[in-house]
Write a protein that holds these residues in place. Structure first.
Motif, PDB file in Angstrom:
ATOM      1  N   GLY A 284       0.813  -1.211   0.000  1.00 16.51           N
ATOM      2  CA  GLY A 284       0.000   0.000   0.000  1.00 16.51           C
ATOM      3  C   GLY A 284       0.845   1.259   0.000  1.00 16.51           C
ATOM      4  N   LEU A 285       1.912   1.246   0.797  1.00 13.85           N
ATOM      5  CA  LEU A 285       2.807   2.397   0.833  1.00 13.85           C
ATOM      6  C   LEU A 285       3.494   2.597  -0.516  1.00 13.85           C
ATOM      7  N   GLY A 286       3.921   1.498  -1.118  1.00  9.86           N
ATOM      8  CA  GLY A 286       4.551   1.581  -2.434  1.00  9.86           C
ATOM      9  C   GLY A 286       3.595   2.093  -3.503  1.00  9.86           C
ATOM     10  N   LEU A 287       2.360   1.642  -3.442  1.00  7.96           N
ATOM     11  CA  LEU A 287       1.354   2.095  -4.405  1.00  7.96           C
ATOM     12  C   LEU A 287       1.056   3.579  -4.223  1.00  7.96           C
ATOM     13  N   PHE A 288       0.978   4.009  -2.964  1.00  9.37           N
ATOM     14  CA  PHE A 288       0.757   5.430  -2.696  1.00  9.37           C
ATOM     15  C   PHE A 288       1.921   6.282  -3.222  1.00  9.37           C
ATOM     16  N   LEU A 289       3.135   5.835  -2.947  1.00  7.48           N
ATOM     17  CA  LEU A 289       4.300   6.591  -3.411  1.00  7.48           C
ATOM     18  C   LEU A 289       4.390   6.611  -4.935  1.00  7.48           C
ATOM     19  N   PHE A 290       4.023   5.497  -5.577  1.00  2.63           N
ATOM     20  CA  PHE A 290       3.984   5.465  -7.040  1.00  2.63           C
ATOM     21  C   PHE A 290       3.032   6.528  -7.575  1.00  2.63           C
ATOM     22  N   GLY A 291       1.854   6.618  -6.983  1.00  2.29           N
ATOM     23  CA  GLY A 291       0.875   7.597  -7.437  1.00  2.29           C
ATOM     24  C   GLY A 291       1.307   9.027  -7.176  1.00  2.29           C
TER      25      GLY A 291
ATOM     26  N   THR B 221      -5.776   9.897 -13.918  1.00  2.00           N
ATOM     27  CA  THR B 221      -6.645   8.941 -13.240  1.00  2.00           C
ATOM     28  C   THR B 221      -5.845   7.784 -12.659  1.00  2.00           C
ATOM     29  N   LEU B 222      -4.854   7.295 -13.394  1.00  2.00           N
ATOM     30  CA  LEU B 222      -4.011   6.204 -12.908  1.00  2.00           C
ATOM     31  C   LEU B 222      -3.293   6.592 -11.621  1.00  2.00           C
ATOM     32  N   PHE B 223      -2.674   7.752 -11.599  1.00  2.00           N
ATOM     33  CA  PHE B 223      -1.933   8.182 -10.414  1.00  2.00           C
ATOM     34  C   PHE B 223      -2.873   8.477  -9.246  1.00  2.00           C
ATOM     35  N   PHE B 224      -4.007   9.079  -9.518  1.00  5.04           N
ATOM     36  CA  PHE B 224      -4.978   9.380  -8.455  1.00  5.04           C
ATOM     37  C   PHE B 224      -5.519   8.097  -7.835  1.00  5.04           C
ATOM     38  N   ASP B 225      -5.901   7.147  -8.678  1.00  6.09           N
ATOM     39  CA  ASP B 225      -6.416   5.875  -8.167  1.00  6.09           C
ATOM     40  C   ASP B 225      -5.344   5.091  -7.417  1.00  6.09           C
ATOM     41  N   ALA B 226      -4.101   5.158  -7.885  1.00  2.18           N
ATOM     42  CA  ALA B 226      -3.004   4.473  -7.197  1.00  2.18           C
ATOM     43  C   ALA B 226      -2.805   5.059  -5.802  1.00  2.18           C
ATOM     44  N   GLU B 227      -2.913   6.366  -5.675  1.00  2.00           N
ATOM     45  CA  GLU B 227      -2.771   6.988  -4.363  1.00  2.00           C
ATOM     46  C   GLU B 227      -3.858   6.518  -3.407  1.00  2.00           C
ATOM     47  N   TRP B 228      -5.107   6.536  -3.836  1.00  2.00           N
ATOM     48  CA  TRP B 228      -6.205   6.166  -2.943  1.00  2.00           C
ATOM     49  C   TRP B 228      -6.227   4.675  -2.641  1.00  2.00           C
ATOM     50  N   LEU B 229      -5.916   3.843  -3.619  1.00  2.00           N
ATOM     51  CA  LEU B 229      -5.848   2.404  -3.352  1.00  2.00           C
ATOM     52  C   LEU B 229      -4.681   2.085  -2.416  1.00  2.00           C
ATOM     53  N   GLY B 230      -3.589   2.805  -2.552  1.00  2.00           N
ATOM     54  CA  GLY B 230      -2.458   2.619  -1.655  1.00  2.00           C
ATOM     55  C   GLY B 230      -2.792   2.994  -0.226  1.00  2.00           C
ATOM     56  N   ILE B 231      -3.509   4.090  -0.050  1.00  2.00           N
ATOM     57  CA  ILE B 231      -3.933   4.500   1.293  1.00  2.00           C
ATOM     58  C   ILE B 231      -4.861   3.453   1.897  1.00  2.00           C
ATOM     59  N   ALA B 232      -5.824   2.986   1.128  1.00  2.00           N
ATOM     60  CA  ALA B 232      -6.774   1.991   1.628  1.00  2.00           C
ATOM     61  C   ALA B 232      -6.077   0.680   1.979  1.00  2.00           C
TER      62      ALA B 232
ATOM     63  N   ALA C 259      -2.837   0.225   2.728  1.00  2.00           N
ATOM     64  CA  ALA C 259      -1.953   0.423   3.876  1.00  2.00           C
ATOM     65  C   ALA C 259      -2.746   0.551   5.175  1.00  2.00           C
ATOM     66  N   LEU C 260      -3.950   1.055   5.091  1.00  2.00           N
ATOM     67  CA  LEU C 260      -4.768   1.215   6.287  1.00  2.00           C
ATOM     68  C   LEU C 260      -5.435  -0.092   6.702  1.00  2.00           C
ATOM     69  N   PHE C 261      -6.012  -0.808   5.746  1.00  2.00           N
ATOM     70  CA  PHE C 261      -6.825  -1.973   6.088  1.00  2.00           C
ATOM     71  C   PHE C 261      -6.049  -3.278   6.212  1.00  2.00           C
ATOM     72  N   SER C 262      -4.885  -3.405   5.607  1.00  2.00           N
ATOM     73  CA  SER C 262      -4.124  -4.656   5.733  1.00  2.00           C
ATOM     74  C   SER C 262      -3.735  -4.969   7.170  1.00  2.00           C
ATOM     75  N   PRO C 263      -3.150  -4.032   7.914  1.00  2.00           N
ATOM     76  CA  PRO C 263      -2.827  -4.354   9.305  1.00  2.00           C
ATOM     77  C   PRO C 263      -4.067  -4.608  10.157  1.00  2.00           C
ATOM     78  N   ILE C 264      -5.156  -3.906   9.869  1.00  2.00           N
ATOM     79  CA  ILE C 264      -6.377  -4.116  10.644  1.00  2.00           C
ATOM     80  C   ILE C 264      -6.931  -5.507  10.390  1.00  2.00           C
TER      81      ILE C 264
END
Length: 77
Positions: free
Chosen positions: A20-27, A49-60, A62-67
């Motif tokens: 998730g962190l990598g995807l966010f940084l890519f975006g 759109t690709l970069f925007f979606d990568a940022e939001w998917l990365g945040i999601a 990174a947030l939900f995987s540990p939970i």
């Protein structure tokens, strides 16, 4: 053997967070680099759109995987 098989929850949580962190940084970095490399300061809509979606998917992710892999699934075993 647990309910969901032999899952390594700490590894899945860390891997999901890192992905998730990598995807966010890519975006985030990709959008800045693409804008800097374009001569006129505009990038095509599909790239934006690709970069925007990568940022939001990365945040999601990174947030939900540990939970999910660090808290919820181990408690349901």
């Amino acid at each position: 053997m647990g309910r969901y098989g032999n899952l390594d929850y700490p590894r899945l949580a860390k891997t999901g967070f890192g992905l998730g962190l990598g995807l966010f940084l890519f975006g985030a970095i990709g959008a800045k680099v693409a804008l800097a490399l374009s001569g006129n300061g505009h990038i095509p809509g599909w790239e934006r759109t690709l970069f925007f979606d990568a940022e939001w998917l990365g945040i999601a992710l990174a947030l939900f995987s540990p939970i999910i892999f660090g808290i919820v699934l181990p408690l349901t075993e």
